[in-house]
Motif scaffolding. Structure first.
Motif, mmCIF file in Angstrom:
data_model
loop_
_atom_site.group_PDB
_atom_site.id
_atom_site.type_symbol
_atom_site.label_atom_id
_atom_site.label_comp_id
_atom_site.label_asym_id
_atom_site.label_seq_id
_atom_site.Cartn_x
_atom_site.Cartn_y
_atom_site.Cartn_z
ATOM 1 N N GLU A 95 14.249 -34.959 51.087
ATOM 2 C CA GLU A 95 13.163 -35.270 50.156
ATOM 3 C C GLU A 95 11.925 -34.400 50.372
ATOM 4 O O GLU A 95 10.941 -34.538 49.656
ATOM 5 C CB GLU A 95 12.775 -36.754 50.270
ATOM 6 C CG GLU A 95 13.828 -37.658 49.653
ATOM 7 C CD GLU A 95 13.456 -39.125 49.720
ATOM 8 O OE1 GLU A 95 12.283 -39.419 50.051
ATOM 9 O OE2 GLU A 95 14.340 -39.938 49.443
ATOM 10 N N CYS A 96 11.980 -33.523 51.363
ATOM 11 C CA CYS A 96 10.830 -32.667 51.645
ATOM 12 C C CYS A 96 10.691 -31.601 50.553
ATOM 13 O O CYS A 96 11.682 -31.024 50.113
ATOM 14 C CB CYS A 96 11.003 -31.951 52.989
ATOM 15 S SG CYS A 96 10.973 -33.071 54.402
ATOM 16 N N ALA A 97 9.448 -31.337 50.142
ATOM 17 C CA ALA A 97 9.189 -30.236 49.216
ATOM 18 C C ALA A 97 9.219 -28.935 50.026
ATOM 19 O O ALA A 97 8.801 -28.910 51.181
ATOM 20 C CB ALA A 97 7.830 -30.417 48.560
ATOM 21 N N ALA A 98 9.719 -27.857 49.424
ATOM 22 C CA ALA A 98 9.767 -26.570 50.125
ATOM 23 C C ALA A 98 8.412 -25.871 49.977
ATOM 24 O O ALA A 98 8.013 -25.533 48.869
ATOM 25 C CB ALA A 98 10.873 -25.703 49.549
ATOM 26 N N PRO A 99 7.658 -25.685 51.079
ATOM 27 C CA PRO A 99 6.355 -25.028 50.949
ATOM 28 C C PRO A 99 6.535 -23.541 50.605
ATOM 29 O O PRO A 99 7.489 -22.909 51.051
ATOM 30 C CB PRO A 99 5.715 -25.192 52.329
ATOM 31 C CG PRO A 99 6.812 -25.542 53.250
ATOM 32 C CD PRO A 99 8.003 -25.983 52.468
ATOM 33 N N ARG A 133 5.505 -28.294 61.366
ATOM 34 C CA ARG A 133 5.963 -29.622 60.966
ATOM 35 C C ARG A 133 4.776 -30.457 60.511
ATOM 36 O O ARG A 133 3.669 -30.310 61.031
ATOM 37 C CB ARG A 133 6.643 -30.321 62.143
ATOM 38 C CG ARG A 133 7.958 -29.698 62.535
ATOM 39 C CD ARG A 133 9.053 -30.061 61.563
ATOM 40 N NE ARG A 133 10.349 -29.634 62.091
ATOM 41 C CZ ARG A 133 11.478 -29.709 61.417
ATOM 42 N NH1 ARG A 133 11.477 -30.179 60.171
ATOM 43 N NH2 ARG A 133 12.610 -29.311 61.949
ATOM 44 N N ASP A 134 4.998 -31.341 59.580
ATOM 45 C CA ASP A 134 3.940 -32.229 59.103
ATOM 46 C C ASP A 134 3.608 -33.268 60.191
ATOM 47 O O ASP A 134 4.282 -33.314 61.225
ATOM 48 C CB ASP A 134 4.342 -32.868 57.766
ATOM 49 C CG ASP A 134 5.468 -33.868 57.922
ATOM 50 O OD1 ASP A 134 5.872 -34.173 59.068
ATOM 51 O OD2 ASP A 134 5.960 -34.353 56.892
ATOM 52 N N PRO A 135 2.562 -34.099 59.975
ATOM 53 C CA PRO A 135 2.152 -35.045 61.018
ATOM 54 C C PRO A 135 3.270 -35.996 61.448
ATOM 55 O O PRO A 135 3.255 -36.504 62.566
ATOM 56 C CB PRO A 135 1.000 -35.819 60.366
ATOM 57 C CG PRO A 135 0.468 -34.899 59.327
ATOM 58 C CD PRO A 135 1.635 -34.104 58.840
ATOM 59 N N CYS A 136 4.236 -36.265 60.606
ATOM 60 C CA CYS A 136 5.341 -37.155 60.961
ATOM 61 C C CYS A 136 6.482 -36.405 61.620
ATOM 62 O O CYS A 136 7.538 -36.982 61.885
ATOM 63 C CB CYS A 136 5.828 -37.886 59.720
ATOM 64 S SG CYS A 136 4.638 -39.081 59.108
ATOM 65 N N ASP A 137 6.274 -35.092 61.858
ATOM 66 C CA ASP A 137 7.287 -34.286 62.498
ATOM 67 C C ASP A 137 8.574 -34.277 61.672
ATOM 68 O O ASP A 137 9.669 -34.282 62.211
ATOM 69 C CB ASP A 137 7.566 -34.832 63.911
ATOM 70 C CG ASP A 137 7.880 -33.690 64.866
ATOM 71 O OD1 ASP A 137 7.599 -32.528 64.505
ATOM 72 O OD2 ASP A 137 8.426 -33.968 65.951
ATOM 73 N N CYS A 138 8.416 -34.295 60.357
ATOM 74 C CA CYS A 138 9.584 -34.391 59.486
ATOM 75 C C CYS A 138 9.715 -33.145 58.615
ATOM 76 O O CYS A 138 10.578 -32.311 58.847
ATOM 77 C CB CYS A 138 9.463 -35.649 58.634
ATOM 78 S SG CYS A 138 10.815 -35.873 57.473
#
Ligand SMILES: *[C@@H]1O[C@H](CO)[C@@H](O)[C@H](O)[C@H]1NC(C)=O
Ligand SMILES: *[C@@H]1O[C@H](CO)[C@@H](O)[C@H](O)[C@H]1NC(C)=O
Ligand SMILES: *[C@@H]1O[C@H](CO)[C@@H](O)[C@H](O)[C@H]1NC(C)=O
Length: 301
Positions: free
Chosen positions: A57-61, A70-75
């Motif tokens: 579900e992650c958007a591709a930067p 990694r984002d703050p949730c390490d996801c």
């Protein structure tokens, strides 16, 4: 072993044992104070905490000039902050974001602290070594080169070698044409970038010699800077006479080549000046004052 024992005991003791149970089970390591504190910081920073990670579900930067972190949730992956952007000094905080590859978050000492400015944490490059890119251009350090490479992926920019690119000198600031009245002092300037470093010399058209020669009215001066791999030369003619008129050249030379830049000097007698109808000096400013000053100002380090 615990369970049969608890069965046999009264209720208060049972409650006490249940409360103490997790450390006794040994099923997972006991959470230390550091772990607890970081958990709290995370909850404070994120409000609701992290949902279970679902990478699909992650958007591709896209277009991340300093790479991905990694984002703050390490996801999910997100854009890292580039050189000069604000960042979080505390690695467990997630307010401004993390610096990219080769960068570190540092308090910026550039501000004027005496005027009450608060130093800001900014991403700064760990390296300060200049590099030559495969495009033949000199980059101040690896972070600049990587930024340029990510901005134009199709250019396949890589490091050709450490240190600046070697090339013939480039005249960054040319001497400009000057006129003045007899008896005044004039100065020509010439700022040169080169690696290997260049030497500068001054010549006057029609004269075989390198200036100043034996002329006591003429002096030359050289100084490194104002930028790295630059050298600046000046030619000063004191109390100009009509015979000083002519074309002067700044010649910059290194092992890879030579370049030159000409400028002319025109000398007027007070009578000539009067006959032009131009009001007398010093109201004339053909040469802007600030340019003359900046050549000798405190740009140097
Ligand atoms: C960059 O590399 C790709 C793949 O090797 C190649 O197709 C492309 O032409 C290269 N671009 C430049 C500007 O050299
Ligand atoms: C002539 O020289 C003087 C002294 O060097 C200087 O102050 C003045 O601006 C110059 N005039 C012009 C027109 O360049
Ligand atoms: C300049 O010209 C004016 C007339 O145009 C004359 O009166 C004056 O004496 C001249 N000054 C000089 C220094 O030649």
């Amino acid at each position: 072993m615990l369970q049969p024992l608890a069965d046999a005991l009264a209720l208060p003791l049972l409650l006490l044992l249940v409360v103490q149970a997790p450390p006794l089970t040994g099923a997972r390591p006991s959470p230390g104070p550091d772990y607890l504190q970081r958990g709290w910081l995370r909850l404070l920073a994120e409000g609701e905490g992290c949902a279970p990670c679902q990478p699909e579900e992650c958007a591709a930067p896209r277009g991340c000039l300093a790479g991905l972190v990694r984002d703050p949730c390490d996801c999910c992956w997100e854009c890292a902050n580039i050189e000069g952007q604000l960042c979080d000094l505390d690695p467990s905080a997630h307010f401004y974001g993390r610096c990219g590859e080769q960068l570190e978050c540092r308090l910026d000492a550039g501000g004027d602290l005496s005027r009450g400015e608060v130093p800001e944490p900014l991403c700064a490059c760990r390296s300060q070594h200049p590099l030559c890119g495969s495009d033949g251009r000199t980059y101040a350090q690896i972070c600049r080169l990587q930024e340029a490479a990510r901005a134009r992926p199709d250019a396949n920019l890589t490091v050709a070698h450490p240190g600046p690119c070697e090339s013939e000198p480039q005249i960054v600031l040319h001497p400009y044409d000057i006129w003045n009245v007899t008896g005044q002092d004039v100065i020509f300037g010439c700022e040169v970038f080169a690696y290997p470093m260049a030497s500068i010399e001054w010549r006057k058209d029609g004269l075989e010699i390198q200036l100043p020669g034996d002329d006591p009215h003429i002096s030359v001066q050289f100084r490194g800077g104002p930028q790295r791999f630059e050298v600046t030369g000046w030619l000063q003619i004191q109390a100009v006479r009509p015979s000083d008129e002519g074309t002067y050249r700044c010649l910059a030379r290194n092992a890879l080549g030579q370049v030159e830049a000409p400028a002319s000097l025109t000398v007027l007698t007070p009578e000539q000046l009067n006959s032009t109808g131009i009001p007398p000096l010093p109201s004339l400013h053909l040469v802007p004052d600030e340019e003359v000053e900046s050549e000798e100002g405190d740009d140097y380090y």
